[in-house]
Motif scaffolding. Structure first.
Motif: not given
Length: 163
Positions: A5-14, A82-84, A90-95, A138-140
């Protein structure tokens, strides 16, 4: 076969990590879109926890989101990840990915994070940020999706083998 199972923050790369794992392991990929599609084909909305448990029974799957870490929390042959990443990363990745201003990207990240947390809170009465739900976090910000997939595959070897 193990389930991840992978839970991830938005734009973390999960999402990318989940696809890497499926490609490398030959696992099935289950996410919100697939579950919604199956619900539409069945003509009803299945109970997600029941669907997740049925998937566990078949093994060999990566479950992305949907509270899989809670629905399968007591299963010894499931690895919960958990991917964080830091908010600014994450903001930069979305930009970069969507061509948004920093303010619009920040808003999108915030809305998505709140929606994900709200889903898990509503259906499972749990905070998805609780680290005790996970075997591996995991912190990406420094770890690439390929290396993250390597770490997850190595961690799978520590799970009990069930007959």
């Amino acid at each position: 076969m193990t389930v991840i199972t992978i839970s991830r923050q938005y734009a973390s790369g999960g999402d990318e990590i989940a696809r890497q794992l499926c490609d490398r392991l030959g696992y099935r990929f289950l996410d919100k879109d697939l579950m919604a599609s199956l619900a539409g084909q069945a003509g009803s909305v299945p109970l997600v926890p029941n669907f997740i448990r049925a998937t566990h029974g078949q093994g060999g799957a990566v479950i992305l989101g949907r509270g899989g870490q809670v629905a399968l929390r007591d299963m010894p042959d499931v690895l919960h990840v958990r991917v964080v990443a830091p908010l600014e990363t994450r903001i930069r990745r979305v930009q970069e990915r969507e061509g948004l201003t920093a303010d619009k990207a920040r808003e999108q990240v915030s809305v998505s994070d709140q929606a994900s947390a709200g889903y898990v809170k509503h259906y499972y009465n749990t905070d998805p940020a609780d680290p005790s739900l996970y075997d591996l976090v995991i912190n990406t910000s420094k770890i690439t999706p390929v290396v993250a997939a390597d770490l997850i595959i190595q961690a799978m070897a520590c799970l009990p083998i069930l007959a």
